[in-house]
Design a protein around this motif. Structure first.
Motif, PDB file in Angstrom:
ATOM      1  N   GLY A  65       0.902  -1.342   0.011  1.00 18.41           N
ATOM      2  CA  GLY A  65      -0.004   0.098   0.048  1.00 18.41           C
ATOM      3  C   GLY A  65       0.940   1.240  -0.198  1.00 18.41           C
ATOM      4  O   GLY A  65       2.052   1.360   0.590  1.00 18.41           O
ATOM      5  N   THR A  66       0.626   2.319  -0.921  1.00 16.07           N
ATOM      6  CA  THR A  66       1.394   3.646  -0.818  1.00 16.07           C
ATOM      7  C   THR A  66       0.444   4.617  -0.696  1.00 16.07           C
ATOM      8  O   THR A  66       0.960   5.620  -0.234  1.00 16.07           O
ATOM      9  CB  THR A  66       1.897   3.389  -2.197  1.00 16.07           C
ATOM     10  OG1 THR A  66       0.868   3.514  -3.342  1.00 16.07           O
ATOM     11  CG2 THR A  66       3.187   2.722  -2.546  1.00 16.07           C
ATOM     12  N   GLU A  67      -0.981   4.620  -0.957  1.00 15.55           N
ATOM     13  CA  GLU A  67      -1.812   5.530  -0.728  1.00 15.55           C
ATOM     14  C   GLU A  67      -3.135   5.065  -0.437  1.00 15.55           C
ATOM     15  O   GLU A  67      -3.642   4.153  -0.808  1.00 15.55           O
ATOM     16  CB  GLU A  67      -1.988   6.565  -2.059  1.00 15.55           C
ATOM     17  CG  GLU A  67      -0.681   6.920  -2.666  1.00 15.55           C
ATOM     18  CD  GLU A  67      -1.073   7.905  -4.028  1.00 15.55           C
ATOM     19  OE1 GLU A  67      -2.073   8.229  -4.506  1.00 15.55           O
ATOM     20  OE2 GLU A  67      -0.210   7.738  -4.978  1.00 15.55           O
ATOM     21  N   VAL A  68      -3.831   6.040   0.563  1.00 15.48           N
ATOM     22  CA  VAL A  68      -5.072   5.817   0.886  1.00 15.48           C
ATOM     23  C   VAL A  68      -5.793   7.166   0.830  1.00 15.48           C
ATOM     24  O   VAL A  68      -5.419   8.390   1.628  1.00 15.48           O
ATOM     25  CB  VAL A  68      -5.312   5.145   2.266  1.00 15.48           C
ATOM     26  CG1 VAL A  68      -5.124   3.526   2.109  1.00 15.48           C
ATOM     27  CG2 VAL A  68      -4.694   5.862   3.422  1.00 15.48           C
ATOM     28  N   ASP A  69      -7.257   7.135   0.321  1.00 10.13           N
ATOM     29  CA  ASP A  69      -7.894   8.471   0.345  1.00 10.13           C
ATOM     30  C   ASP A  69      -9.345   7.782   0.653  1.00 10.13           C
ATOM     31  O   ASP A  69      -9.979   7.641  -0.156  1.00 10.13           O
ATOM     32  CB  ASP A  69      -7.801   9.247  -0.788  1.00 10.13           C
ATOM     33  CG  ASP A  69      -8.997  10.519  -0.842  1.00 10.13           C
ATOM     34  OD1 ASP A  69      -9.330  10.834   0.478  1.00 10.13           O
ATOM     35  OD2 ASP A  69      -8.710  10.912  -1.832  1.00 10.13           O
ATOM     36  N   ILE A  70      -9.838   7.589   1.909  1.00  3.51           N
ATOM     37  CA  ILE A  70     -10.962   6.844   2.388  1.00  3.51           C
ATOM     38  C   ILE A  70     -11.631   7.818   3.249  1.00  3.51           C
ATOM     39  O   ILE A  70     -11.301   8.450   3.987  1.00  3.51           O
ATOM     40  CB  ILE A  70     -10.473   5.738   3.200  1.00  3.51           C
ATOM     41  CG1 ILE A  70      -9.538   4.897   2.465  1.00  3.51           C
ATOM     42  CG2 ILE A  70     -11.700   4.978   3.776  1.00  3.51           C
ATOM     43  CD1 ILE A  70     -10.064   4.283   1.021  1.00  3.51           C
TER      44      ILE A  70
END
Length: 134
Positions: A65-70
């Motif tokens: 995982g490198t990015e999360v926008d949740i």
């Protein structure tokens, strides 16, 4: 390695989880309600994303995982059945982008985007010095 050679948009996966006490906010933070914790929902979204592409990965390669926008939209109680979905929406050379969602029945609990980076395990371990003994 170029992910575009073996991962395509539209690849998808789904996971189901019955929320245990150990994945609630109250389990981690005293005095908080025992509802599905945001970081645990994100973990499930990441794992579902990995499931969507794992069969296509070349030997010796994984994704991280490198990015999360949740956005966490609604609470779920202990014992709730949560269904998490992930779908590949873009593939770059070393980055795979997903749309992710979580539901309890038809009620949406969370939604957003997630990115995973393509990593060669051997090179990654060498770079981090994994396996070396002091």
């Amino acid at each position: 390695m170029d992910a575009r050679d073996f991962i395509t948009t539209g690849m998808s996966a789904e996971r189901t989880l019955v929320v245990p006490v150990e994945r609630t906010v109250g389990h981690f933070v005293p005095g908080m309600p025992f509802v599905y914790a945001t970081p645990m929902m994100i973990l499930e979204m990441e794992m579902t994303s990995g499931d969507a592409i794992r069969p296509a990965l070349q030997p010796g390669w994984v994704t991280v995982g490198t990015e999360v926008d949740i956005r966490h939209l609604a609470a779920a109680l202990v014992g709730a059945t949560v269904r998490t979905t992930a779908k590949v929406v873009a593939v770059e050379r070393r980055v795979i982008r997903f749309e992710v969602e979580a539901f309890e029945g038809t009620r949406k609990l969370g939604e957003g985007r997630h990115a995973r980076g393509l990593v060669n395990v051997e090179m990654f371990n060498k770079r981090l010095g994994a396996g070396s003994k002091s």
